[in-house]
Scaffold this motif. Structure first.
Motif, PDB file in Angstrom:
ATOM      1  N   TYR A  69      -0.556 -30.129   0.491  1.00  0.00           N
ATOM      2  CA  TYR A  69       0.439 -29.129   1.096  1.00  0.00           C
ATOM      3  C   TYR A  69       0.137 -28.998   2.568  1.00  0.00           C
ATOM      4  O   TYR A  69      -1.076 -28.400   2.857  1.00  0.00           O
ATOM      5  CB  TYR A  69       0.462 -28.178   0.280  1.00  0.00           C
ATOM      6  CG  TYR A  69       1.459 -26.985   0.778  1.00  0.00           C
ATOM      7  CD1 TYR A  69       2.949 -27.400   0.664  1.00  0.00           C
ATOM      8  CD2 TYR A  69       1.286 -25.712   1.283  1.00  0.00           C
ATOM      9  CE1 TYR A  69       3.884 -26.557   1.252  1.00  0.00           C
ATOM     10  CE2 TYR A  69       2.209 -24.986   1.787  1.00  0.00           C
ATOM     11  CZ  TYR A  69       3.543 -25.252   1.659  1.00  0.00           C
ATOM     12  OH  TYR A  69       4.357 -24.382   2.141  1.00  0.00           O
ATOM     13  N   SER A  89       8.750 -26.062   0.739  1.00  0.00           N
ATOM     14  CA  SER A  89       8.680 -25.552  -0.688  1.00  0.00           C
ATOM     15  C   SER A  89       8.310 -26.690  -1.344  1.00  0.00           C
ATOM     16  O   SER A  89       8.240 -26.857  -2.546  1.00  0.00           O
ATOM     17  CB  SER A  89       9.982 -25.062  -1.171  1.00  0.00           C
ATOM     18  OG  SER A  89      10.989 -25.864  -1.048  1.00  0.00           O
ATOM     19  N   VAL A  90       7.709 -28.088  -0.708  1.00  0.00           N
ATOM     20  CA  VAL A  90       7.598 -29.154  -1.606  1.00  0.00           C
ATOM     21  C   VAL A  90       6.350 -29.384  -1.625  1.00  0.00           C
ATOM     22  O   VAL A  90       5.682 -29.443  -0.491  1.00  0.00           O
ATOM     23  CB  VAL A  90       8.502 -30.320  -1.031  1.00  0.00           C
ATOM     24  CG1 VAL A  90       8.056 -31.751  -1.887  1.00  0.00           C
ATOM     25  CG2 VAL A  90      10.036 -30.139  -1.106  1.00  0.00           C
ATOM     26  N   THR A 120       2.672 -31.308  -3.480  1.00  0.00           N
ATOM     27  CA  THR A 120       2.176 -32.438  -4.655  1.00  0.00           C
ATOM     28  C   THR A 120       0.793 -31.910  -5.101  1.00  0.00           C
ATOM     29  O   THR A 120       0.058 -31.349  -4.208  1.00  0.00           O
ATOM     30  CB  THR A 120       2.070 -33.884  -3.866  1.00  0.00           C
ATOM     31  OG1 THR A 120       3.251 -34.231  -3.376  1.00  0.00           O
ATOM     32  CG2 THR A 120       1.618 -34.899  -4.814  1.00  0.00           C
ATOM     33  N   ILE A 168      15.232 -33.236  -3.966  1.00  0.00           N
ATOM     34  CA  ILE A 168      14.494 -32.170  -3.539  1.00  0.00           C
ATOM     35  C   ILE A 168      15.456 -31.227  -2.668  1.00  0.00           C
ATOM     36  O   ILE A 168      16.410 -31.749  -2.062  1.00  0.00           O
ATOM     37  CB  ILE A 168      13.193 -32.498  -2.348  1.00  0.00           C
ATOM     38  CG1 ILE A 168      13.817 -33.488  -1.227  1.00  0.00           C
ATOM     39  CG2 ILE A 168      12.283 -33.269  -3.256  1.00  0.00           C
ATOM     40  CD1 ILE A 168      12.671 -33.504  -0.181  1.00  0.00           C
ATOM     41  N   GLY A 169      15.033 -30.105  -2.436  1.00  0.00           N
ATOM     42  CA  GLY A 169      16.028 -29.040  -1.609  1.00  0.00           C
ATOM     43  C   GLY A 169      16.691 -28.492  -2.267  1.00  0.00           C
ATOM     44  O   GLY A 169      17.816 -27.826  -1.682  1.00  0.00           O
ATOM     45  N   SER A 202      14.189 -24.713  -8.786  1.00  0.00           N
ATOM     46  CA  SER A 202      12.635 -25.178  -8.738  1.00  0.00           C
ATOM     47  C   SER A 202      12.852 -26.348  -9.476  1.00  0.00           C
ATOM     48  O   SER A 202      13.128 -26.607 -10.855  1.00  0.00           O
ATOM     49  CB  SER A 202      11.788 -24.371  -9.119  1.00  0.00           C
ATOM     50  OG  SER A 202      11.451 -23.122  -8.314  1.00  0.00           O
ATOM     51  N   ARG A 235       4.994 -33.650  -8.301  1.00  0.00           N
ATOM     52  CA  ARG A 235       5.716 -33.006  -7.180  1.00  0.00           C
ATOM     53  C   ARG A 235       6.321 -32.107  -7.715  1.00  0.00           C
ATOM     54  O   ARG A 235       7.284 -31.970  -8.579  1.00  0.00           O
ATOM     55  CB  ARG A 235       6.321 -33.968  -6.684  1.00  0.00           C
ATOM     56  CG  ARG A 235       5.545 -35.193  -5.920  1.00  0.00           C
ATOM     57  CD  ARG A 235       6.300 -35.871  -4.818  1.00  0.00           C
ATOM     58  NE  ARG A 235       5.316 -37.018  -4.230  1.00  0.00           N
ATOM     59  CZ  ARG A 235       5.159 -38.271  -4.389  1.00  0.00           C
ATOM     60  NH1 ARG A 235       5.933 -38.836  -5.208  1.00  0.00           N
ATOM     61  NH2 ARG A 235       4.330 -38.940  -3.861  1.00  0.00           N
ATOM     62  N   SER A 271       9.139 -29.006  -6.123  1.00  0.00           N
ATOM     63  CA  SER A 271      10.153 -28.153  -4.890  1.00  0.00           C
ATOM     64  C   SER A 271      10.432 -26.957  -5.536  1.00  0.00           C
ATOM     65  O   SER A 271      11.151 -26.919  -6.389  1.00  0.00           O
ATOM     66  CB  SER A 271      11.370 -29.015  -4.948  1.00  0.00           C
ATOM     67  OG  SER A 271      12.308 -28.462  -4.018  1.00  0.00           O
TER      68      SER A 271
END
Length: 114
Positions: free
Chosen positions: A9, A31-32, A34, A60-61, A65, A94, A96
């Motif tokens: 991150y 907010s993503v 691994t 994602i995005g 969550s 992963r 998000s």
């Protein structure tokens, strides 16, 4: 957490791109992120199958969550060697993070890893 082998991150000071993130993303790294689970492929599959708050989706995005285990989904067609080269090794998960309460998200991950 002892069940997590590593975290990737850009918002962590230990990350190789931390300085770049501070320069180009002054409001935060996003907010993503691994992480790698001890226990490899099976641990990743089990985590994704046990979460209740996180949605199992590849995008994602979202406001929700999301969680994905690339080795068993988006990268499953690759060889083991190619998955590792792509950053999608057997232990990789992963996330998000959406708008749910952080306590609920942490509790969900904790119960799912248990």
């Amino acid at each position: 957490n002892e069940r997590v082998a590593w975290v990737n991150y850009a918002g962590l000071e230990s990350h190789a791109l931390y300085a770049a993130h501070r320069k180009y993303c002054p409001k935060g790294a996003g907010s993503v992120f691994t992480f790698g689970l001890r226990g490899g492929f099976d641990a990743g599959m089990n985590l994704v199958n046990r979460v209740r708050v996180f949605s199992h989706l590849a995008n994602i995005g979202d406001t929700r969550s999301l969680i994905i285990h690339p080795a068993s989904t988006t990268h499953r067609q690759l060889s083991d060697e190619d998955r590792i080269k792509a950053g999608a090794g057997p232990e990789v998960v992963r996330l998000s993070v959406g708008i749910e309460d952080v306590k609920d998200l942490i509790a969900d991950l904790d119960q799912a890893m248990g």
